[in-house]
Design a protein around this motif. Structure first.
Motif, mmCIF file in Angstrom:
data_model
loop_
_atom_site.group_PDB
_atom_site.id
_atom_site.type_symbol
_atom_site.label_atom_id
_atom_site.label_comp_id
_atom_site.label_asym_id
_atom_site.label_seq_id
_atom_site.Cartn_x
_atom_site.Cartn_y
_atom_site.Cartn_z
ATOM 1 N N PRO A 513 0.810 -1.224 0.000
ATOM 2 C CA PRO A 513 0.000 0.000 0.000
ATOM 3 C C PRO A 513 0.839 1.269 0.000
ATOM 4 O O PRO A 513 1.923 1.329 0.580
ATOM 5 C CB PRO A 513 -0.819 -0.126 1.290
ATOM 6 C CG PRO A 513 -0.023 -1.036 2.159
ATOM 7 C CD PRO A 513 0.674 -1.987 1.246
ATOM 8 N N THR A 514 0.290 2.269 -0.686
ATOM 9 C CA THR A 514 0.883 3.600 -0.741
ATOM 10 C C THR A 514 -0.203 4.607 -0.385
ATOM 11 O O THR A 514 -1.394 4.258 -0.349
ATOM 12 C CB THR A 514 1.414 3.906 -2.154
ATOM 13 O OG1 THR A 514 0.308 3.902 -3.067
ATOM 14 C CG2 THR A 514 2.449 2.869 -2.575
ATOM 15 N N PRO A 515 0.148 5.867 -0.099
ATOM 16 C CA PRO A 515 -0.904 6.865 0.159
ATOM 17 C C PRO A 515 -1.889 6.990 -0.995
ATOM 18 O O PRO A 515 -3.083 7.172 -0.778
ATOM 19 C CB PRO A 515 -0.105 8.162 0.361
ATOM 20 C CG PRO A 515 1.230 7.706 0.859
ATOM 21 C CD PRO A 515 1.501 6.399 0.164
ATOM 22 N N GLU A 516 -1.400 6.862 -2.237
ATOM 23 C CA GLU A 516 -2.302 6.937 -3.389
ATOM 24 C C GLU A 516 -3.263 5.758 -3.411
ATOM 25 O O GLU A 516 -4.461 5.909 -3.685
ATOM 26 C CB GLU A 516 -1.489 6.986 -4.681
ATOM 27 C CG GLU A 516 -0.674 8.247 -4.888
ATOM 28 C CD GLU A 516 0.618 8.245 -4.076
ATOM 29 O OE1 GLU A 516 0.961 7.186 -3.486
ATOM 30 O OE2 GLU A 516 1.265 9.314 -4.006
ATOM 31 N N SER A 517 -2.751 4.554 -3.111
ATOM 32 C CA SER A 517 -3.629 3.377 -3.121
ATOM 33 C C SER A 517 -4.638 3.433 -1.980
ATOM 34 O O SER A 517 -5.779 2.987 -2.123
ATOM 35 C CB SER A 517 -2.798 2.099 -3.036
ATOM 36 O OG SER A 517 -2.107 2.022 -1.784
#
Length: 739
Positions: A513-517
């Motif tokens: 996970p990333t902030p965008e995801s």
């Protein structure tokens, strides 16, 4: 006096000519006729004027006697004259049913001529003739009875086994005369040796009979007739069996006659109630011209293709594609005719081509989107004609003052269909859906399946669809990320009837996970929550990892079908499911492709425990379930009292574990199919890992022995209704809408 039993009393003399009631009525009519003639002669003299001109005699109105007439053994002139007197005298006989036994054909004709033609509904001639030429003497006189619905010719002993050219000509004449009895609904030819000539005799009548065949009646071996009991009604409609061949499907006389009729084009004028069976026969035999004409003049509001023709893979002698095209063309011709002749309207308003017509065409070797493209092209064609009609109508209806009055609009026809789209058909469908939304031929999509269509191309399609009927969207190999999926879901929110959403083999990867995801997950979750009717969700091949809770947390109602095959779920995901409000409602659950040895066994068991009251369909293929894992799961599986299907293929199980599973699940009353893996005992060497291609190492003799043992266990337990198979291709995934 109809309906009164009129048998010969046992104490009457043996030479009695007629049955009791008939005899009394005939004598009464004769007596009244004599008195009437006597009265008329007397009144003629009394009313004669001074000038010698006779004035009309005033007669009473008379009385109609409705009765059933029965004549036995021999008939003489008295009874013929009595019937004539009863047809025209003051005491008028209105015969409803006429029965004659052991009376020669030559003497039957005067009796038929004496009957009042307005009421006769049945003629029963028993042991009256033995040759077709005698029957040909009688049939022309039956044509004057417009209400004749039943004709019984029992014990005629006609012998038609080896017809000569002369006899064949007479059979043809009999057939044409029977065809002219337009009200006929019952025909009895008992005790006639018809052999293989039944289809010649009945090729002209319009399919409306109740058979009364007897044991002595003989048919040729090639003629199939299952309805052979006396008085058994043959249905007007004919349903084709899934497992029967076309020859075996000819199990009704009505359907046999229908196939004879549709062999000729154009069709004669036929009653409305015969259109369905003629449609079935024309579709089975590939009579495309007849199909087109039947659809163009369809007398009912709705035509449901799948209900009429059943399983179209029965068709072997012609292309199913041509028949589907003929049906579509028939609707096009109907709408065009109504455009040209506004006063000429047929009743057809809905053509239902749902139930996955395209999948049948795939089986037949045609491209998956054939019917979709054909429907869209038809809508475009009608739309163009409609525009041309409006332009001409604008000029034609323009008033003298220069103001244009509206041209009359024909009633629209809605086409209900399941649309399949691929890269080749995309452009045609995109343009056609826009035309279908504005023309008189309107496409109402029920299920939409798109393969290899990018998200940017899906949005214009979704905008063009009518929102009133869409219940399923199936996107496969569509290269969807979270952003693209969120955009598609935003356009799905206007489909209030959407109950099923399938997203297979997308590019969603949430393992890292990333902030965008995280923001994308939040958007997808909110958009799913905007689908109030959603009950089925499939996210196969999406790497959801531990984010299942975030994706499902905003759903308004519990899911009844959840397919999460190969989604890389973590134990926390299954724990969330078991604690959510979805678990008690789940009917279909697919968790294939998850390794239970990686901490998923106990969460899986708890989830199955929560779903045990509702679960119907469970798939756990390729889950690395070994004997110890199955032993843990079996007690929970036993509690799934409504379970119908269990899929365990591609799991390393031994024959002993499968035997135990079989014995423990026999108590499940609704279980009807189990797809089990090939037992590891049947391999020539022990697998280090359970790969798909490892089955190539299996010993075929051991596999056959294992299958035989399973079959024997089922038979010994009295549960031969359960199908145990090691072939996953024998199983079709349960459709949510079939529950």
């Amino acid at each position: 006096m109809t309906g009164i039993s009129d048998s010969v009393p046992p104490d009457t003399p043996g030479g009695l000519i007629t049955s009791f009631i008939t005899d009394v009525l005939v004598k009464a009519c004769m007596e009244m006729s004599k008195k009437q003639r006597k009265f008329q002669r007397r009144e003629f003299k009394r009313h004669k004027g001074i000038s010698g001109v006779a004035t009309a005699t005033v007669l009473p109105p008379g009385v109609d006697i409705h009765t059933d007439l029965c004549i036995y053994r021999e008939c003489n002139k008295i009874h013929r004259d009595g019937l004539q007197a009863g047809a025209s005298g003051l005491l008028r006989l209105k015969c409803r049913e006429f029965e004659a036994k052991h009376i020669p054909a030559s003497k039957i004709v005067p009796l038929l001529e004496s009957l009042d033609p307005s009421c006769v509904r049945r003629v029963d001639l028993n042991s009256t003739f033995s040759e077709l030429k005698e029957l040909l003497q009688i049939l022309p006189h039956l044509l004057c009875f417009p209400q004749l619905r039943s004709l019984k010719l029992q014990f005629s002993f006609m012998y038609l086994r080896n017809p000569t050219p002369e006899l064949a000509k007479r059979i043809h004449c009999v057939s044409r005369l029977l065809g002219m009895l337009l009200s006929l609904r019952e025909l009895n030819l008992g005790w006639s040796t018809i052999s293989g000539n039944l289809h010649q005799m009945l090729c002209f009548p319009f399919l409306r009979y109740i058979l009364g065949f007897r044991a002595s009646q003989e048919f040729s071996p090639g003629f199939c007739l299952s309805s052979g009991q006396s008085g058994e009604k043959l249905p007007v409609t004919h349903k084709m069996s899934h497992n029967s061949s076309p020859q075996e499907s000819m199990d009704s006389l009505a359907f046999l006659c229908a196939r004879r009729i549709v062999a000729h084009h154009p069709l004669p004028a036929v009653p409305a109630h015969l259109h369905p069976i003629l449609f079935q026969a024309a579709f089975l035999d590939g009579r495309t011209l007849v199909l087109r004409d039947l659809v163009a003049t369809w007398p009912f509001k709705e035509l449901h293709l799948q209900r009429l023709v059943g399983h179209m893979d029965l068709l072997q002698d012609h292309s199913c594609k041509d028949c589907v095209q003929a049906v579509i063309q028939g609707v096009v011709e109907k709408v065009k005719r109504e455009l040209e002749e506004p006063a000429c309207h047929s009743r057809l308003r809905i053509l239902d081509m749902t139930d996955d017509v395209d999948s049948v065409l795939v089986f037949a070797g045609w491209t998956a989107s054939f019917s979709t493209v054909a429907l869209v092209n038809a809508c475009v064609e009608v739309f163009k004609d409609h525009q041309e009609f409006q332009r001409h109508g604008f000029k034609q209806h323009k008033s003298c003052s220069g103001a244009a009055s509206a041209a009359p609009q024909p009633p629209a026809v809605d086409i209900h269909a399941d649309l399949r789209i691929d890269t080749e058909s995309y452009r045609t469908l995109r343009d056609g859906l826009q035309a279908a939304a504005a023309g008189p031929l309107r496409l109402k999509c029920r299920e939409l399946k798109a393969e290899f269509i990018p998200a940017a191309s899906m949005v214009p399609l979704l905008r063009s669809l009518d929102p009133s009927r869409l219940r399923r969207v199936d996107l496969c190999f569509s290269s969807l990320g979270l952003t693209e999926l969120s955009e598609i879901l935003r356009h799905l929110s206007r489909f209030l009837q959407l109950r099923s959403l399938k997203l297979w083999n997308t590019e969603i990867d949430l393992q890292h996970p990333t902030p965008e995801s995280a923001f994308g997950i939040c958007c997808v979750s909110w958009q799913l929550g905007m689908l109030p009717s959603l009950r089925e969700l499939s996210l196969g091949m999406s790497k959801l990892s531990g984010n299942l809770h975030q994706i499902l947390c905003h759903l308004q109602a519990p899911l009844e079908s959840l397919r999460l095959a190969y989604c890389s779920l973590l134990p926390a995901s299954l724990t969330f499911l078991s604690q959510s409000f979805h678990a008690p409602a789940l009917k279909i659950l697919d968790l294939s492709g998850h390794d239970v040895s990686q901490g998923l066994l106990e969460p899986l068991r708890l989830l199955l425990e929560k779903t045990s009251a509702s679960l119907l369909h469970l798939t756990l293929e390729c889950c690395h379930i070994a004997d110890p894992h199955l032993k843990v799961l079996i007690p929970t599986l036993q509690r799934c009292s409504r379970l119908r299907f269990l899929g365990l293929y591609y799991n390393p199980l031994s024959m002993a574990a499968l035997r135990d599973l079989l014995q423990k699940t026999l108590e499940l009353p609704d279980l009807c199919q189990v797809v089990y893996p090939e037992p590891i005992d049947c391999y020539r060497e022990d697998p280090v890992e359970f790969y798909y291609d490892f089955m190539e190492c299996a010993d075929q003799e051991l596999l056959a022995a294992a299958a035989a043992e399973i079959s024997q266990l089922l038979e010994n337990s009295g549960r031969t209704d359960i199908v145990w198979t090691d072939d996953p291709d024998e199983h079709c995934p349960m459709d949510y809408f079939s529950l």
